[in-house]
Scaffold this motif. Structure first.
Motif, PDB file in Angstrom:
ATOM      1  N   LYS A 127       2.146   3.607   2.650  1.00 56.92           N
ATOM      2  CA  LYS A 127       0.954   4.237   3.221  1.00 56.92           C
ATOM      3  C   LYS A 127       0.565   3.422   4.456  1.00 56.92           C
ATOM      4  N   PHE A 131      -2.112  -3.828  -6.778  1.00 58.44           N
ATOM      5  CA  PHE A 131      -1.611  -2.773  -5.881  1.00 58.44           C
ATOM      6  C   PHE A 131      -0.373  -2.075  -6.442  1.00 58.44           C
ATOM      7  N   ASN A 140       0.855  -1.178   0.000  1.00 58.99           N
ATOM      8  CA  ASN A 140       0.000   0.000   0.000  1.00 58.99           C
ATOM      9  C   ASN A 140       0.898   1.238   0.000  1.00 58.99           C
ATOM     10  N   TYR A 141       0.923   1.950  -1.121  1.00 56.35           N
ATOM     11  CA  TYR A 141       1.866   3.064  -1.294  1.00 56.35           C
ATOM     12  C   TYR A 141       1.119   4.400  -1.338  1.00 56.35           C
ATOM     13  N   THR A 142       1.851   5.463  -0.945  1.00 59.21           N
ATOM     14  CA  THR A 142       1.220   6.789  -0.938  1.00 59.21           C
ATOM     15  C   THR A 142       0.996   7.327  -2.361  1.00 59.21           C
ATOM     16  N   GLY A 143       1.787   6.839  -3.304  1.00 58.28           N
ATOM     17  CA  GLY A 143       1.711   7.381  -4.666  1.00 58.28           C
ATOM     18  C   GLY A 143       2.805   8.412  -4.927  1.00 58.28           C
ATOM     19  N   GLU A 144       3.514   8.817  -3.857  1.00 54.91           N
ATOM     20  CA  GLU A 144       4.629   9.768  -4.051  1.00 54.91           C
ATOM     21  C   GLU A 144       5.747   9.080  -4.841  1.00 54.91           C
ATOM     22  N   ARG A 166       0.952   0.905 -14.872  1.00 52.16           N
ATOM     23  CA  ARG A 166      -0.463   0.518 -14.842  1.00 52.16           C
ATOM     24  C   ARG A 166      -0.673  -0.826 -15.555  1.00 52.16           C
ATOM     25  N   ARG A 207       4.298   5.801 -16.050  1.00 54.08           N
ATOM     26  CA  ARG A 207       3.056   5.486 -15.321  1.00 54.08           C
ATOM     27  C   ARG A 207       2.145   4.545 -16.106  1.00 54.08           C
ATOM     28  N   GLY A 254       7.836   1.861  -3.218  1.00 53.29           N
ATOM     29  CA  GLY A 254       7.068   3.101  -3.009  1.00 53.29           C
ATOM     30  C   GLY A 254       7.068   3.497  -1.544  1.00 53.29           C
ATOM     31  N   SER A 265      -0.041  -0.570  -9.070  1.00 54.91           N
ATOM     32  CA  SER A 265      -0.359   0.651  -9.826  1.00 54.91           C
ATOM     33  C   SER A 265       0.009   1.913  -9.044  1.00 54.91           C
ATOM     34  N   LYS A 266       0.108   1.802  -7.701  1.00 54.60           N
ATOM     35  CA  LYS A 266       0.483   2.971  -6.889  1.00 54.60           C
ATOM     36  C   LYS A 266       1.975   2.978  -6.518  1.00 54.60           C
TER      37      LYS A 266
END
Ligand code: FMN
Length: 170
Positions: A142, A66, A15-19, A57, A53, A139, A68-69
């Motif tokens: 999160k 998961f 689970n990543y923040t996306g940063e 994806r 990106r 990543g 994708s982030k």
């Protein structure tokens, strides 16, 4: 952060923040894999570092959603004929160097062995003679999961002979 702390604190982070991590940080991660040992120093592994990106994806669709982030995905490949017996071991050592370096940089990783190899080869234009062994998602975490269980030391290691439990000696 020293190596033992990185080993102790590492978890599979899904689970990543996306940063997005910096180029410099990712370069240092890849460099730590480049320095890994390999059997007879044959260096049969190549890594595709995926920043794009759209490709991330597509890879997530062909493996674990998961991803994708993830900030980047590192795809571990090898050319088996360069080191027929040891290439998966060499790959594992290099990728785990990267995992631990990522940990020291505050990044989370997850090893990925479940993927559609043909699809990912097509996305990344990887040739037929090269095999994808494993990937890691990288990543900023999160959510950091609780530690998972491990066999105890007595079961994990033996002293001097098979099944003689390894215990701490005073
Ligand atoms: C070679 C390998 C392949 C793995 N493949 C996957 C995978 O495809 N998907 C996934 O979510 N986790 C995958 N994992 C992560 C493991 O499930 C995880 O390492 C294990 O449950 C222990 O948890 P921990 O890493 O948090 O200590 C893989 C780990 C390894 C070493």
């Amino acid at each position: 952060m020293d190596v033992s702390k990185a080993i102790e604190e590492r978890r599979s982070v899904r689970n990543y923040t996306g940063e997005i991590p910096s180029e410099e940080v990712v370069y240092s991660i890849i460099e730590s894999g480049r320095l890994a040992p390999s059997a007879a120093n044959r260096q049969p592994c190549r890594f595709v570092v995926v920043w794009d990106r759209e490709k991330i994806r597509k890879i997530a669709k062909a493996s674990m959603h998961f991803l994708s982030k993830a900030g980047v995905i590192i795809v571990g490949t090898a050319e088996p004929k360069l080191s027929p017996k040891w290439y998966p071991v060499d790959l594992g050592i290099a990728l785990e160097h990267m995992v631990l370096t990522a940990q020291t940089q505050g990044l989370g990783t997850c090893w990925i062995g479940a993927f559609n190899e043909e699809e990912i080869k097509s996305i990344l234009e990887i040739p037929k003679n090269v095999t994808i062994i494993a990937m890691i998602g990288v990543g900023y975490p999160k959510l950091i999961p609780n530690p998972t269980s491990r066999k105890n030391m007595e079961e994990f290691a033996y002293r001097d002979k098979w099944k003689n439990p390894y215990t701490r000696q005073k």
